[in-house]
Design an enzyme around this catalytic site. Structure first.
Site, short mmCIF file in Angstrom:
data_model
loop_
_atom_site.label_atom_id
_atom_site.label_comp_id
_atom_site.label_asym_id
_atom_site.label_seq_id
_atom_site.Cartn_x
_atom_site.Cartn_y
_atom_site.Cartn_z
N TYR A 1 -9.71 3.71 -4.44
CA TYR A 1 -8.80 4.84 -4.47
C TYR A 1 -8.74 5.63 -5.78
O TYR A 1 -8.35 6.79 -5.78
CB TYR A 1 -7.37 4.37 -4.14
N GLU B 1 -13.10 -6.28 9.57
CA GLU B 1 -11.74 -5.99 10.02
C GLU B 1 -11.69 -4.57 10.55
O GLU B 1 -12.63 -3.79 10.38
CB GLU B 1 -10.74 -6.16 8.88
N ASP C 1 -14.65 -1.99 9.21
CA ASP C 1 -15.51 -2.34 8.07
C ASP C 1 -16.52 -3.39 8.52
O ASP C 1 -16.17 -4.35 9.21
CB ASP C 1 -14.67 -2.87 6.92
N ASN D 1 -8.99 -1.15 10.74
CA ASN D 1 -7.76 -0.52 10.25
C ASN D 1 -7.28 0.47 11.31
O ASN D 1 -8.04 1.36 11.71
CB ASN D 1 -8.03 0.23 8.94
N GLY E 1 -6.69 5.23 5.53
CA GLY E 1 -6.30 6.17 4.49
C GLY E 1 -6.75 7.59 4.79
O GLY E 1 -7.77 7.81 5.44
N ARG F 1 -10.68 2.61 11.90
CA ARG F 1 -11.90 2.51 11.08
C ARG F 1 -12.24 1.04 10.91
O ARG F 1 -11.38 0.24 10.51
CB ARG F 1 -11.68 3.14 9.70
N GLU G 1 0.81 -1.22 0.00
CA GLU G 1 0.00 0.00 0.00
C GLU G 1 0.85 1.27 0.00
O GLU G 1 0.37 2.34 0.35
CB GLU G 1 -0.94 -0.01 1.20
N SER H 1 -6.69 -3.23 2.11
CA SER H 1 -7.16 -2.67 0.85
C SER H 1 -7.57 -3.73 -0.17
O SER H 1 -7.39 -3.56 -1.37
CB SER H 1 -6.09 -1.74 0.24
#
Length: 327
Positions: free
Chosen positions: A224, A279, A265, A281, A285, A263, A22, A150
């Site tokens: 992205y 998951e 998901d 993060n 981002g 964050r 990433e 990602s």
């Protein structure tokens, strides 16, 4: 405008780039953070951990750093451990929480132990009984590396014949590969800001975002680099359901020991609106397409003020007075 005094932060390093898959996104995130800090008068400096050494990092004598690294060697506890050793406060979760959150298997085991809903899963090997995997989880199912982000290395499998190739794709990136039950429904994400459960800086869940990707394929490209993905914040969901999802995410964040920001998901199962954690993060981002700034804006928090709030939470696992000092 933010109430934070830029001078209190001292010399700030923005860690970006790195060596993970990433890297490209991290450079974009880092540039956004750097520009935001400088626009508010913070003495901020770029530092690419993918091209510069830890010795150079130590020589910079940063007072604190903002970690804008994604994936391995930045989000997985390794950089956090180096910063602990150097005594440089950093944003985001500490060593253990970062390592746990990066490992999907361990994350899911902890969530399940705590009674939090997450899709059923099995760990795969090259000689796994693919028929048994299909019977256990049903089709479609998801195959992915345990320690990538990602959607890198992820495959949606619709037939048992596809499992070996999906495994090989993921195994090229990580020795640990999992197959996960597919949850048919809406994809949601919920950012969290803050540390702990009490006081002015207590962790809080930000507004829910519903992600509507082309052909329901929220892959690396659609995350992205396209404008075709639609984001709903707030989503057209009952307020009580949004609050339920926020409570679930906040609990998931806290049981892993996360801090500062993150964050999660979530999949919202279509047939009964039950939320399932996918998951979390710990260094999300911060690009123009990123979701934490989008959710923060819905509360009236600008990108610049968001960055300053995150930076204000920079800390160490060990209190500075507890650290070993040379004689």
């Amino acid at each position: 405008m933010s109430a934070f005094d830029p001078k209190r932060f001292g010399k700030v390093g923005v860690l970006m780039g790195g060596r993970s898959a990433e890297r490209e996104i991290s450079l974009i995130s880092g540039k956004g953070v750097l520009d935001a800090l400088r626009s508010r008068g913070v003495d901020a400096h770029e530092f690419d951990t993918g091209t510069r050494s830890l010795a150079e990092l130590a020589a910079q004598k940063f007072d604190r750093v903002f970690i804008a690294l994604h994936g391995r060697f930045g989000e997985d506890g390794t950089m956090q451990g180096a910063l602990e050793h150097l005594g440089v406060p950093y944003t985001g979760s500490g060593v253990l929480a970062s390592a746990l959150a990066m490992d999907k298997e361990m994350t899911k085991r902890i969530w399940l132990h705590e009674g939090l809903s997450t899709p059923r899963f099995v760990m795969l090997k090259a000689d796994s009984d693919w028929q048994a995997v299909g019977r256990d989880l049903g089709f479609p199912l998801i195959v992915k590396p345990s320690r990538e982000g990602s959607t890198i290395g992820l495959t949606k499998v619709t037939d048992v014949s596809q499992l070996p190739a999906a495994y090989e794709k993921a195994a090229r990136l990580d020795g640990d590969v999992l197959a996960e039950e597919f949850i048919d429904g809406d994809e949601l994400t919920v950012p969290v800001l803050g540390i702990g459960t009490r006081g002015a800086g207590a962790a809080r869940a930000l507004p829910v975002i519903r992600i509507v990707a082309p052909d329901a394929n929220y892959d690396y490209q659609n995350k992205y680099f396209t404008d075709e993905t639609r984001y709903e914040c707030p989503p057209a969901l009952p307020v009580s359901l949004q609050e339920e999802v926020q409570r679930l995410v906040l609990r998931a964040y806290l049981v892993l020991g996360c801090r500062g920001w993150g964050r999660a998901d979530v999949m919202l199962r279509k047939r009964d609106n039950k939320p399932y954690l996918l998951e979390i993060n710990t260094s999300p981002g911060m690009t123009g397409h990123s979701l934490v700034p989008m959710s923060a804006r819905a509360t009236g928090l600008s990108y610049e003020d968001l960055v300053l709030e995150i930076l204000s939470t920079a800390t160490l696992d060990l209190h500075p007075t507890d650290q070993w000092k040379p004689e």
